[in-house]
Design a protein around this motif. Structure first.
Motif: not given
Ligand SMILES: Nc1nc2c(c(=O)[nH]1)N[C@H]1C(S)=C(S)[C@@H](COP(=O)(O)OP(=O)(O)OC[C@H]3O[C@@H](n4cnc5c(=O)[nH]c(N)nc54)[C@H](O)[C@@H]3O)O[C@H]1N2
Ligand SMILES: Nc1nc2c(c(=O)[nH]1)N[C@H]1C(S)=C(S)[C@@H](COP(=O)(O)OP(=O)(O)OC[C@H]3O[C@@H](n4cnc5c(=O)[nH]c(N)nc54)[C@H](O)[C@@H]3O)O[C@H]1N2
Ligand code: SF4
Ligand code: SF4
Ligand code: SF4
Ligand code: SF4
Ligand code: SF4
Ligand SMILES: [Mo]
Lengths: 253, 931, 291
Positions: A13-19, A25-31, A166-176
């Protein structure tokens, strides 16, 4: 196959860092990009250039405002929190058990919740059952779409090892976004959850989500009187005194 | 029970082939892997080896495939058939199009090249487009920097030899306190996000100074919801606090800045406020070892911050003394400015204390020896882990230049530029003003201009004025109105050309700038100017040639349209001569190359310009026999040389392709770049990695790589002598005198050490009538106007409400779904509103450039972008309301000419929900049909 | 929830059909031959039209046959089996009645039980959706059963039971509304639990993920105005309760009155069912600030 496995060997699964999420929206379009080309039928967009464009997305980023209760000091500012959301791959996934066709299932080996599009009849019941809005019925194909946790990337031998995430993890610029195995207490995701107090969404729904969210760190502590930063001490209020100080200070340089 | 689950193919084939090039969904220039299936683009992901993005992509980058599929792509050269703005065109061949252009341009060049105004927008091949303009001979060339960020760029270069922007970055690896001023997205989009991620991972602190708490500011640990236009005050209050407490880096100030430089302190002297200089023109300091004056860069000296020197009866004191006097003044005390800034005095003091604590108490040393420009050897590099970054939030105000300078002063006082943990330059920066060209504007028919158009003026003598004191340039850049307008003033071109002031032009040639829409102030007015006619029925702006890749609003206003390719279909050069992709630790540049072939009758604009240049027989574009010199832009990139051995690309030079920076032309260069992932990179040695302006090792390396021809060490310019020269002129000294109506203003705003003054619009409108500040922000998932043709991105931002803070929301009695009429002194719009709590209480804002004209971008005429979307630009005028003296001043920074987008003041009135935002325009006919 | 016509027609008509079957199965009224044909044809028609209508809701109906596979976990699957079983058993029972004048009453009883179970299964499809708190309550089962049996009794011409059940159905309906109105709150789901940000403060939506529409919003974030809902509730009570009750009280079993009663009931049932969907709020709305 809509019986849930008693337990799964892994709990991916994923951990998403709200901090850290800046809401880009990078994760949105890469997904969207990956899943339009890969697992199952493409994600459609209706009226793409028209008055009411509406498409299927497996991951969407909401933005909330949180208004802390004012507690003395200068009052508390509202905070903005960007909030990405995709399937949480719940342990007690209600979307799976309601599915009449067996198209929805939770994988025994890693806990990923998937839809077998060849079996789905598009009744939408699973989307109703999901409290999180993680499933969308694709209007072109009529089958249910949801986050696959990029099952076709994470084991993909045609991808270099480092890209098997996952594509969204790979692309997330902030590493969130972080991907890993929650069944392993030593995994990156388990540790993050441990250290940062990762939480579940809507625990009262009893779905036991695998994905976790890391809370925003405490903010605006300098707004309140009881912060622990002291203002600077003046060495002088006017230029003359200052230049005197300077001479002594320069003596030391 | 038998749990049989479906078999999933977990290792499907990803693609047939990966082609690595550079993203152009914005100007950040990330590396992309374009996955191809059956010869078509299937999927775009980030290139992990790329220095800019290291594998990540933003929302736009991943959606690039939809840009290539866009129905709004132009398909053929177009010649206007209907009236301007109607969108009626006929398709013509490239030969016809180019001949038409020659027909327009050739007579101009022979007669008066200034009758061509060539301005470019978003692109990054300025070194090439300016090469064309220079060879053509027109003085009227600039890119969009004037309305974009020139305050930031010029303040940076004049002060520390490089700007924030993408030309430097915080030392993300070491910084412990990061302070961000007025940034929503920036050009360095992904690197900033990556950097914030790194900081967050370490648990370091972020302070966000921004009236609006979204995006980067949403994750800031401390939010400073400042009142727009007051950052200068806030920053100088921080400086005040630091001075008052003696929390300033004296060593840094003494050795690396002009704080110890001696100033003529005799008010009666015609050189009052100028530097004391030696015969070579080098500024003088007092050497503490000898007590004597010495050139600032003399080997072995120790400059004194507090000395005084008398010569010929004129007393000279240090810049530092003036600094102390100026900033210790109680007018900058937190209590004195808190209200105006909308920040409590207590919070300002805490921030000052934290800056000081982290800079000085958490100072650290890297065990890295280095040698400075005075020959002194240092065993370590001292780090001050406080860093700053800033962009248009402080730049796009009419006091922006001074505010940007103020921020650099704050950095300097803390000793945190070019040190570990602080702000670092990316090569080819740092670069002092002296290493930049001065502007050139001498026109000779049938010949090239006398030098580069843009640059950095050194004083009144460098202005682009003719013998009568009239502006030489159509945009009036480098005139007394905006003397230091280093990037030109693109936002004035259309209105000046329309007014024939300073003179009428014949042809307006635009490239990649949607000037009939989102890049203009006063959009409705601009549309009128573009269509306004003389009595004889001809257009006031006689001819407009335009190159766009898509069916934008501007296309409809053009007479001749040269359709460009998309970014995956052409060669581009992201060159060290422009805005390269360097890192603080490395120099790097990149290319784009045709990863797919266009399926339409379109051509890369640069190649078209090479063809056009040859047809016009411009030197530099033709061989000796008059034939075309470069077959296309790819050919130019490889074979063109600016100076011997220095060309557009720095990598893989030399016959064997093994030299970087300088080297002979390498025919295989482009292939080498492609093999290498589309870029070439060369690291800086560790001993040269920090303290670059003063670091011998860096300076030598820079010469070796071809950035300069000789080492250019310099000191930071806390005190700007250039500004003082303009001020001195306004005070009546010297032969170059400003016109009377500008004298007072110049005296006031050209203060050589940063000050704050009230933004102009605020000074001139009735603040009781227009009490609200109105701003725009870049949405992270949209690039200006182009995102709306993108099937994925437009679902994220298909319309834009005006966000209203709680207090104003309640005051105006708004409820969800309401609309409002919003007006400025200049205009009025009708738009939807929405509530936002995390917002400065006197500020409203909206996303930039979402609103679209009906008929543009191949969208349905009822697309939400046209019915619910809007531009704030209708409320912003390029001129301010007239002053008491009847003069109308440009709505720009009086020093640089930067467009003051964010000075806007408005009022609001509640409306019930409406069907259509206003103003609304008739639909333009789409030359490419509907998507 | 989006009040999709296909689903409303499906639940109302199958409910009515299976309610009818329930009464027929226990021999109320006793029918034979031609009258059996007519009544069973009616009951079958209602049930089958309802079932067919449900397939209009499917995005990919070619896989509908697979919906029988997951009876172990899925109430929709169970409902499918039960509906088929009911129709088969009832069909056999009716076949014997119509063509052989044979009343194999045990089959009739089984058919009644199955019919009731089918209606229960239908209700369970909704009850099991925790994410829609209004549905996720036992009362919904009684609501489905009473409406179904009342409608069935009217069609079956069971004058007294119809009267009693109509009144009962109305009471259950009112109770279900009452309970339902408090269900969202009881579920404990709020924007704060949905986002986990409650520990910081009060949460509100600042920006939707997309300015464009999406499936979730269309399907699950249907909002019905309070006033509109109250009007429909009144209509429901009027047509499903008051008018049938009055007609039943006054008419004493005459056919015209029964037909009118049936029509009124049907109108009331449709209004009731429309509200059942339209008023049901899905917790996903919390992520869109809808509540
Ligand atoms: N209210 C308000 N207005 C603003 C600003 C603000 O903050 N607030 N910001 C200002 C600033 S800083 C800027 S830079 C401007 C930007 O405004 P513009 O410079 O107008 O930028 P874009 O909308 O990106 O439009 C550039 C044009 O380039 C075209 N284009 C895209 N790709 C290509 C290509 O590959 N080749 C060619 N030939 N053309 C292409 C697009 O179709 C579009 O028509 O807006 C300014 N306007
Ligand atoms: N995604 C995306 N990226 C882009 C662009 C795009 O269109 N989309 N455009 C590119 C271009 S051309 C440019 S110029 C850059 C600009 O990049 P940014 O400088 O980030 O530009 P803006 O979005 O205009 O943001 C200005 C910010 O300043 C704040 N602000 C306004 N006034 C004040 C003030 O007085 N004080 C302070 N402290 N803050 C203030 C606003 O709230 C806003 O957050 O972005 C580039 N990058
Ligand atoms: S998040 Fe929703 S779709 Fe995903 S497993 Fe949980 S209930 Fe199912
Ligand atoms: S939509 Fe498809 S996956 Fe979902 S419940 Fe129905 S059949 Fe199962
Ligand atoms: S894991 Fe894959 S499918 Fe799921 S949200 Fe991320 S990119 Fe989309
Ligand atoms: S890509 Fe990362 S930072 Fe951007 S919205 Fe998604 S999670 Fe947030
Ligand atoms: S920031 Fe985004 S759009 Fe800009 S170059 Fe990088 S990936 Fe492309
Ligand atoms: Mo810009």
């Amino acid at each position: 196959m809509t019986q849930l496995p008693q337990s799964t060997a892994k709990k991916l699964g994923l951990v998403i860092d709200l901090d850290t999420c800046v809401g880009c929206h990078a994760c949105v379009t890469s997904c969207k990009g990956w899943n339009t080309e890969n697992y199952g039928v493409p994600l459609s967009d209706d009226d793409a250039y028209g008055a009411n464009p509406i498409g299927t997305f497996l991951n969407r980023v909401h933005s909330f405002e949180v208004q802390p209760e004012a507690t003395g000091g200068c009052g508390s500012s509202a905070q903005t929190v960007h909030f990405p959301k995709s399937c949480l791959h719940c342990d007690d996934a209600p979307c799976v058990t309601v599915c009449p066709t067996g198209a929805s299932y939770k994988r025994q080996e890693d806990g990923i919740v998937l839809v077998d599009e060849d079996a789905c009849m598009g009744c939408g019941l699973c989307a109703w059952a999901c409290p999180y809005g993680a499933r969308e019925l694709d209007s072109d194909s009529g089958v249910m779409k949801k986050c696959t946790l990029c099952v076709d990337r994470i084991y993909n031998e045609n991808l270099p090892e480092e890209d098997r995430q996952p594509a969204c993890v790979r692309t997330c610029p902030a590493g969130a976004r972080h991907f890993g195995d929650f069944a392993d207490p030593e995994s990156n995701v388990s540790k993050l959850v441990e250290e940062r107090g990762g939480f579940e969404l809507m625990p009262e729904q009893g779905t036991k989500p695998v994905n976790r969210y890391l809370p925003p760190r405490k903010k605006d502590s300098w707004d309140s009187a009881n912060n622990n930063v002291l203002p600077l001490n003046a060495i002088s209020q006017e230029p003359k005194g200052f230049l005197k100080w300077l001479d002594s200070a320069l003596g030391k340089v | 029970m038998n749990m049989k689950q479906p078999q999933v193919e977990t290792s499907p084939k990803v693609s047939d082939e990966v082609r690595k090039t550079t993203c152009y969904m914005c100007a950040c220039r990330c590396g992309i892997n374009v996955h191809m299936k059956d010869g078509k683009v299937a999927y775009i992901e980030g290139n992990k080896d790329h220095p800019v993005n290291k594998g990540v992509l933003c929302a736009k980058g991943s959606a690039g495939i939809q840009q290539v599929n866009s129905p709004a792509r132009l398909t053929s050269p177009l010649l206007r058939t209907g009236p301007r703005g109607s969108g009626e065109f006929k398709e013509i061949s490239w030969d016809e199009a180019l001949e038409k252009a020659v027909e327009l341009l050739k007579p101009i060049r022979e007669d008066n090249p200034a009758k061509l105004a060539f301005f470019t927008g978003r692109d990054q091949s300025q070194s090439f487009t300016s090469f064309f303009a220079q060879n053509f001979g027109t003085p009227n060339y600039a890119a969009h920097g004037g309305f974009c960020l020139v305050n930031m760029a010029a303040a940076g270069i004049y002060t520390i030899g490089g700007a924030f922007w993408e030309f430097g970055s915080p030392d993300w690896e070491h910084t412990k306190l990061f302070m961000l001023f007025g940034v929503a997205e920036d050009h360095d989009s992904n690197p900033i996000k990556m950097g914030l991620g790194k900081i967050k991972k370490r648990g370091a602190k972020v302070i966000g100074v921004n009236p609006i708490r979204s995006g980067y500011n949403a994750i800031a640990d401390e939010w400073v919801g400042i009142t727009p236009g007051t950052d200068g005050l806030f920053i100088l209050a921080l400086v005040h606090e630091l001075f008052k407490a003696g929390k300033i880096d004296l060593d840094y100030l003494a050795n690396l800045t002009n704080a110890p430089v001696l100033l003529n302190s005799d008010e009666k002297s015609p050189e009052y406020g100028l530097f004391l200089k030696d015969d070579e023109g080098k500024a003088l300091v007092i050497d503490r070892k000898t007590g004597k004056t010495a050139a600032f860069d003399q080997q072995g000296i120790e400059p004194d911050l507090s000395g005084q020197h008398e010569i010929d009866g004129i007393v000279h004191t240090t810049v530092f003394k003036k600094m102390a006097e100026q900033y210790l003044d109680p007018e900058y005390a937190p209590e004195a400015i808190a209200n105006q800034c909308g920040i409590s005095a207590e919070k300002i003091k805490i921030i000052a204390a934290e800056l000081a604590r982290v800079a000085f108490d958490e100072a650290f040393e890297l065990p890295q020896p280095w040698t400075d420009f005075r020959g002194k050897h240092h065993e370590t590099m001292v780090g001050r882990p406080v860093s700053f970054h800033s962009m248009r939030g402080i730049s796009a105000h009419s006091n922006g230049f001074q505010t940007c300078r103020a921020l650099h002063i704050l950095q300097i006082v803390l000793g945190t530029v070019e040190v570990p943990g602080g702000f670092r330059f990316k090569p080819p920066y740092p670069k002092p003003v002296e290493a930049h060209p001065a502007p050139h504007s001498k026109v000779t028919p049938n010949s090239p201009l006398n030098g580069p158009h843009l640059g950095f003026v050194r004083g009144p003598e460098g202005l682009a004025l003719d013998d009568d004191g009239k502006a030489i340039r159509i945009d009036k850049a480098f005139t007394w109105e905006n003397p230091m307008s280093s990037h030109g003033m693109m936002h004035m071109v259309i209105s000046n050309a329309h007014a024939g002031d300073p003179y009428p032009i014949d042809t307006l040639f635009l490239y990649m700038a949607n000037m009939a829409w989102n890049s203009s102030m006063n959009t409705s007015g601009t549309i009128e100017m573009l269509t306004d006619k003389n009595e004889d029925g001809t257009y006031k702006i006689p001819n407009i040639i335009y190159s766009d890749a898509y069916s934008s609003e501007m296309v409809a206003y053009s007479d001749l349209v040269l359709p460009d390719t998309t970014y995956l279909e052409r060669h581009d050069c992201i060159s060290l001569l422009d805005r390269p992709i360097c890192e603080a630790d490395a120099v790097a540049d990149a290319i784009r190359w045709p990863v797919i072939e266009p399926d339409r009758n379109v051509r890369g604009f640069q190649s078209v310009l090479l063809d056009l240049g040859a047809r016009l027989q411009l030197p530099g574009f033709i061989n000796e026999d008059g034939s075309q010199k470069y077959a296309d832009y790819g050919d130019y990139i490889v074979n063109h040389e600016r100076r011997p051995g220095v060309g557009p690309l720095a990598g893989f030079r030399g016959e064997k392709g093994d030299s970087y920076g300088r080297g002979a032309v390498n025919k295989e260069q482009l292939n080498k770049y492609i093999e290498n992932g589309g870029f070439a990179l060369e690291h800086i040695a560790p001993e040269a990695a920090y303290y670059k302006p003063w670091n011998n090792a860096y300076q030598e390396w820079a010469v070796e790589k071809g950035f300069f021809d000789s080492p250019q060490p310099y000191i930071f310019q806390i005190y700007s002598e250039t500004m003082r020269k303009f001020q001195l002129a306004a005070e009546g000294h010297g032969e170059h005198q400003p016109p009377e109506h500008l004298r007072e203003q110049i005296k006031e705003v050209f203060e050589p050490m940063p000050i704050w003054y009230e933004p102009f619009e605020e000074q001139q409108v009735d603040e009781d009538e227009y009490p609200i500040h109105a701003l725009t922000q870049r949405p992270m998932a949209m690039y200006h106007s182009w995102g709306s043709q993108n099937a994925w991105l437009r679902q994220i931002h298909g319309m834009n409400p005006l966000y209203v803070p709680t207090k104003l929301w309640e005051k105006h009695g708004f409820t969800e779904g309401d609309w409002a009429k919003v007006s400025s002194v200049h205009g009025e719009i009708t738009i939807p509103v929405a509530h936002m709590a995390a917002l400065n209480e006197s500020t409203v804002w909206t996303w930039n450039a979402i609103g679209k004209r009906k008929g543009a971008w191949a969208l349905d005429e009822d697309a939400p972008e046209t019915t619910k979307g809007f531009l704030l630009n209708h409320l912003i005028h390029e001129l301010l309301p007239s002053k008491r003296d009847g003069q109308r001043w440009a709505n720009s920074d009086p020093i640089t000419g930067q467009a003051a987008w964010f000075d806007l003041r408005v009022k609001m009135e509640r409306l019930d929900a409406q069907e259509q935002t206003l103003p609304a325009f008739d639909a333009q006919k789409s030359p490419v049909g509907k998507g | 929830m989006h009040p999709a016509p296909s689903v409303i027609i499906f639940t109302v008509l199958t409910g009515l059909g299976f309610g009818f079957i329930t009464w027929l199965g226990i021999g109320m009224p006793e029918v034979m031959g031609k009258s059996a044909f007519i009544t069973y044809f009616g009951a079958f028609a209602l049930s089958v039209i309802g079932l067919i209508s449900s397939t209009f809701h499917l995005g990919n109906p070619k896989n509908a046959y697979k919906s029988f596979s997951q009876w172990r976990t899925s109430w929709l699957s169970r409902e499918g089996w039960l509906a088929v079983a009911t129709l088969l058993v009832t069909g056999l029972f009716a076949f014997l009645l119509i063509f052989f004048d044979k009343n194999l009453q045990i089959l009739g009883y089984i058919s009644s039980v199955l019919a009731v179970l089918t209606v229960i299964a239908t209700s369970m499809i909704y009850i099991q959706i925790k994410a829609v708190p209004r549905w996720s309550h036992r009362s919904v089962m009684f609501y489905f059963i009473t409406v179904s049996l009342a409608g069935g009794a009217i069609l079956a011409g069971q004058h007294k039971p119809a009267l009693v059940l109509t009144i009962l159905a109305v009471i259950v309906q009112i109770v279900t509304w009452k309970i339902g109105d408090g269900r969202f709150k009881e579920s404990g789901s709020t924007m704060e639990t949905a986002t986990g940000l409650g520990s910081i403060g009060k949460v509100r939506l600042f920006e939707s993920p997309h300015t464009g529409d999406n499936y979730l919003l269309k399907e699950m974030a249907y909002v019905v105005g309070r006033r509109h809902a109250n009007k429909l509730r009144a209509l429901t009570l009027l047509f499903m309760g008051v008018i049938p009750a009055v007609l039943l009280l006054l008419s004493n079993g005459n056919t015209v009155a029964l037909v009118l009663t049936a029509i009124s009931h049907l109108i009331g049932a449709f209004a009731s069912r429309w509200l059942f969907f339209a008023e049901a709020e899905h917790v996903v709305g919390l992520y869109y600030g809808k509540r």
